[in-house]
Design a protein around this motif. Sequence first.
Motif, PDB file in Angstrom:
ATOM      1  N   GLY A  43       0.818  -1.341  -0.124  1.00 49.30           N
ATOM      2  CA  GLY A  43      -0.069   0.057   0.179  1.00 49.30           C
ATOM      3  C   GLY A  43       0.797   1.256   0.085  1.00 49.30           C
ATOM      4  O   GLY A  43       0.421   2.410  -0.680  1.00 49.30           O
ATOM      5  N   TRP A  44       2.005   1.130   0.865  1.00 51.35           N
ATOM      6  CA  TRP A  44       2.978   2.393   0.622  1.00 51.35           C
ATOM      7  C   TRP A  44       3.501   2.777  -0.635  1.00 51.35           C
ATOM      8  O   TRP A  44       3.793   3.548  -1.261  1.00 51.35           O
ATOM      9  N   ILE A  45       3.647   1.429  -1.440  1.00 50.25           N
ATOM     10  CA  ILE A  45       4.183   1.608  -2.884  1.00 50.25           C
ATOM     11  C   ILE A  45       3.124   2.382  -3.791  1.00 50.25           C
ATOM     12  O   ILE A  45       3.485   3.640  -4.475  1.00 50.25           O
ATOM     13  N   GLY A  46       1.798   1.933  -3.748  1.00 50.29           N
ATOM     14  CA  GLY A  46       0.711   2.668  -4.613  1.00 50.29           C
ATOM     15  C   GLY A  46      -0.481   1.887  -4.769  1.00 50.29           C
ATOM     16  O   GLY A  46      -0.384   0.623  -4.526  1.00 50.29           O
ATOM     17  N   ALA A  47      -1.418   2.451  -5.119  1.00 54.31           N
ATOM     18  CA  ALA A  47      -2.678   1.686  -5.502  1.00 54.31           C
ATOM     19  C   ALA A  47      -2.549   0.817  -6.644  1.00 54.31           C
ATOM     20  O   ALA A  47      -3.138  -0.354  -6.466  1.00 54.31           O
ATOM     21  N   PRO A  48      -1.878   0.947  -7.798  1.00 53.33           N
ATOM     22  CA  PRO A  48      -1.926  -0.161  -8.794  1.00 53.33           C
ATOM     23  C   PRO A  48      -1.130  -1.301  -8.222  1.00 53.33           C
ATOM     24  O   PRO A  48      -1.477  -2.588  -8.712  1.00 53.33           O
ATOM     25  N   GLU A  49      -0.141  -1.344  -7.461  1.00 52.75           N
ATOM     26  CA  GLU A  49       0.450  -2.560  -6.859  1.00 52.75           C
ATOM     27  C   GLU A  49      -0.568  -3.300  -5.740  1.00 52.75           C
ATOM     28  O   GLU A  49      -0.550  -4.316  -5.650  1.00 52.75           O
ATOM     29  N   LEU A  50      -1.292  -2.453  -5.166  1.00 48.00           N
ATOM     30  CA  LEU A  50      -2.088  -3.047  -4.114  1.00 48.00           C
ATOM     31  C   LEU A  50      -3.266  -3.905  -5.150  1.00 48.00           C
ATOM     32  O   LEU A  50      -3.721  -5.069  -4.643  1.00 48.00           O
ATOM     33  N   ALA A  51      -3.727  -3.179  -6.291  1.00 49.70           N
ATOM     34  CA  ALA A  51      -4.638  -3.982  -6.939  1.00 49.70           C
ATOM     35  C   ALA A  51      -3.947  -5.463  -7.714  1.00 49.70           C
ATOM     36  O   ALA A  51      -4.689  -6.284  -7.868  1.00 49.70           O
ATOM     37  N   ALA A  52      -2.685  -5.147  -7.925  1.00 40.32           N
ATOM     38  CA  ALA A  52      -1.968  -6.362  -8.551  1.00 40.32           C
ATOM     39  C   ALA A  52      -1.894  -7.426  -7.538  1.00 40.32           C
ATOM     40  O   ALA A  52      -2.070  -8.510  -7.766  1.00 40.32           O
ATOM     41  N   VAL A  53      -1.684  -7.209  -6.323  1.00 45.18           N
ATOM     42  CA  VAL A  53      -1.821  -8.255  -5.258  1.00 45.18           C
ATOM     43  C   VAL A  53      -3.190  -8.823  -4.985  1.00 45.18           C
ATOM     44  O   VAL A  53      -3.240  -9.915  -5.037  1.00 45.18           O
ATOM     45  N   SER A  54      -4.217  -7.986  -5.457  1.00 41.94           N
ATOM     46  CA  SER A  54      -5.445  -8.550  -5.120  1.00 41.94           C
ATOM     47  C   SER A  54      -5.688  -9.541  -6.239  1.00 41.94           C
ATOM     48  O   SER A  54      -6.502 -10.441  -6.194  1.00 41.94           O
ATOM     49  N   PHE A  55      -5.296  -9.182  -7.384  1.00 40.50           N
ATOM     50  CA  PHE A  55      -5.616  -9.889  -8.470  1.00 40.50           C
ATOM     51  C   PHE A  55      -4.554 -11.315  -8.541  1.00 40.50           C
ATOM     52  O   PHE A  55      -5.151 -12.260  -8.773  1.00 40.50           O
ATOM     53  N   GLU A 193      19.291  -0.761  -4.206  1.00 42.29           N
ATOM     54  CA  GLU A 193      17.915  -0.224  -4.434  1.00 42.29           C
ATOM     55  C   GLU A 193      16.768  -1.148  -4.182  1.00 42.29           C
ATOM     56  O   GLU A 193      16.940  -2.343  -4.370  1.00 42.29           O
ATOM     57  N   GLY A 194      15.815  -0.611  -4.049  1.00 42.44           N
ATOM     58  CA  GLY A 194      14.500  -1.553  -3.599  1.00 42.44           C
ATOM     59  C   GLY A 194      14.010  -1.692  -5.190  1.00 42.44           C
ATOM     60  O   GLY A 194      14.104  -1.205  -6.267  1.00 42.44           O
ATOM     61  N   ILE A 195      13.374  -2.997  -5.019  1.00 50.32           N
ATOM     62  CA  ILE A 195      12.752  -3.524  -6.367  1.00 50.32           C
ATOM     63  C   ILE A 195      11.304  -3.462  -6.232  1.00 50.32           C
ATOM     64  O   ILE A 195      10.776  -4.083  -7.406  1.00 50.32           O
ATOM     65  N   GLY A 196      10.710  -2.942  -5.432  1.00 50.32           N
ATOM     66  CA  GLY A 196       9.352  -2.653  -5.457  1.00 50.32           C
ATOM     67  C   GLY A 196       8.484  -3.993  -5.355  1.00 50.32           C
ATOM     68  O   GLY A 196       8.928  -4.715  -4.376  1.00 50.32           O
ATOM     69  N   LEU A 197       7.584  -4.211  -5.958  1.00 46.63           N
ATOM     70  CA  LEU A 197       6.412  -5.339  -5.669  1.00 46.63           C
ATOM     71  C   LEU A 197       7.210  -6.604  -5.732  1.00 46.63           C
ATOM     72  O   LEU A 197       6.980  -7.560  -5.029  1.00 46.63           O
ATOM     73  N   GLN A 198       8.129  -6.735  -6.726  1.00 44.38           N
ATOM     74  CA  GLN A 198       8.846  -8.127  -6.492  1.00 44.38           C
ATOM     75  C   GLN A 198       9.367  -8.473  -5.483  1.00 44.38           C
ATOM     76  O   GLN A 198       9.862  -9.526  -5.009  1.00 44.38           O
ATOM     77  N   GLY A 199      10.069  -7.344  -4.796  1.00 44.77           N
ATOM     78  CA  GLY A 199      10.870  -7.739  -3.294  1.00 44.77           C
ATOM     79  C   GLY A 199       9.933  -8.434  -2.339  1.00 44.77           C
ATOM     80  O   GLY A 199      10.264  -9.423  -1.818  1.00 44.77           O
ATOM     81  N   VAL A 200       8.608  -8.368  -2.493  1.00 42.40           N
ATOM     82  CA  VAL A 200       7.614  -9.084  -1.433  1.00 42.40           C
ATOM     83  C   VAL A 200       7.459 -10.616  -1.853  1.00 42.40           C
ATOM     84  O   VAL A 200       7.630 -11.466  -0.920  1.00 42.40           O
TER      85      VAL A 200
END
Length: 467
Positions: A43-55, A193-200
């Motif tokens: 959620g801290w990254i952004g709404a598109p990433e949050l929607a991606a996890v939901s999908f 550097e962080g890799i964003g959603l893939q880091g999860v």
Amino acid sequence: MADGQVNLTEGEVGRHLVQLSVPMFLGSSAMILASMIDTIYVGWIGAPELAAVSFAFPLMIAMVTIATGLGIGAASISARAMGAGDMRRVSRVSTDALLLCALLVMACCAVAYVFMEPLVRLLGAQGDVLLLTVAYMKVWVWGLPLFSIPMVGTGMMRAVGNARAPAVLLSAGAGLQVVIAPALIFGIPGVNEGIGLQGVAWAFGASRLLIFVATMVLMGRMGLLVADAPAFSERMDSWREVMKIGVPSMVSNLVGPVSLGVTISLLARHGDAVVAGFGLASRIEMLATMLIGAVAGSTGPFAGQNWGAGLPERIYRAQSLAYRFSHAWAVVAALLLFLFGRSIVGLITDDPDVVEASYLFLIIVTFTYGFMGVGQVASATFIALGKPLQPLVLSVGRMIVFYIPLALLLEIPFGYAGIFLATALCNVLLGVVGFFWVRAFLGAQVRRLKARTDRQQSAVGSAVAQF
């Protein structure tokens, strides 16, 4: 009896359920809390990433069901075998189930990797959200074998009455995931550097490696692994026995993610914010129902051991306690989420549309959690007794016969709230049908067992009289 094994056929019923449920609850809560914290990170990254996890969520659950089904099948057989005193069979089934899990899960991961984009498209993801979901899942799938094999192993531990070791393993894995994830998602200044959603996804795989090793060591100490290689025919017999219960259980468990996928597809027509809100609410629901799930899950090994020992009255007592607890906890959870649900969602996201969708789901569905628990107890009992088709009928009937038509019908006057209302109504239906069905089934089985015992005693009496 080997280290860590517990005989559930003796002693006070409520005490056994508590000893099984509390560790299961703690382990499950650790996993769900880790999932919630990961969701906060996303959620801290952004709404598109949050929607991606939901999908991605229904695909993740669907793939995990392979291990879940195999674990259920092996645990059902082992619990009854332990109740009957056959420990050699317990070890053989446990070892063979782990090997079968490894083969099937790795094959599933390979297929999913190749067809990931079409699968995600089927769920309704588009544009940047589609690309984010596919990239995330293509990393996540390769951590799945390290997660799935310990899942089967911990199920075997619970089948022989040990709930503490699985709780420690699950909690440790969840803790490692939460600690590792921020460094991979956001990076460490001056280091990486962080890799964003893939880091999860990378954190998920890395955290499970140590847990995999620890699980194998513990299973060996508990006598749940055998080193000898059986004849191929013997291993195939073992696999067939596990699959006889495991396959219907897989299909039954797949109904959940399929239903989730259908729900997301329906909600996608109302916008990404509604999908994201539903994804958040689903995770909060997992937290709210994990204690109910732990109590329902504890009735499985308890029922299996006591059925194997010919003690059905203890199963009735365990069911009664689990039913009452489920309804009591549902009332508490409903009140808490009604009062504080909006604030809880607000801690994760400040998007008002996402918050509204999440809160609406929670206030509609939460009051039916008690019926959900009754349905889970019924399913756990059926499977423990080696009857996986009844839970399959309950699950498939709930989704195809009732949920989808109700969701489509109620969406017309109520919008996406009607889809949530269909979920609540189906929870009630599942609980009512499950209660009466398992009660009738157990009664018939007990009468059949009593009739067989009476015939045997009569035959023995006749033989003695003739002698």
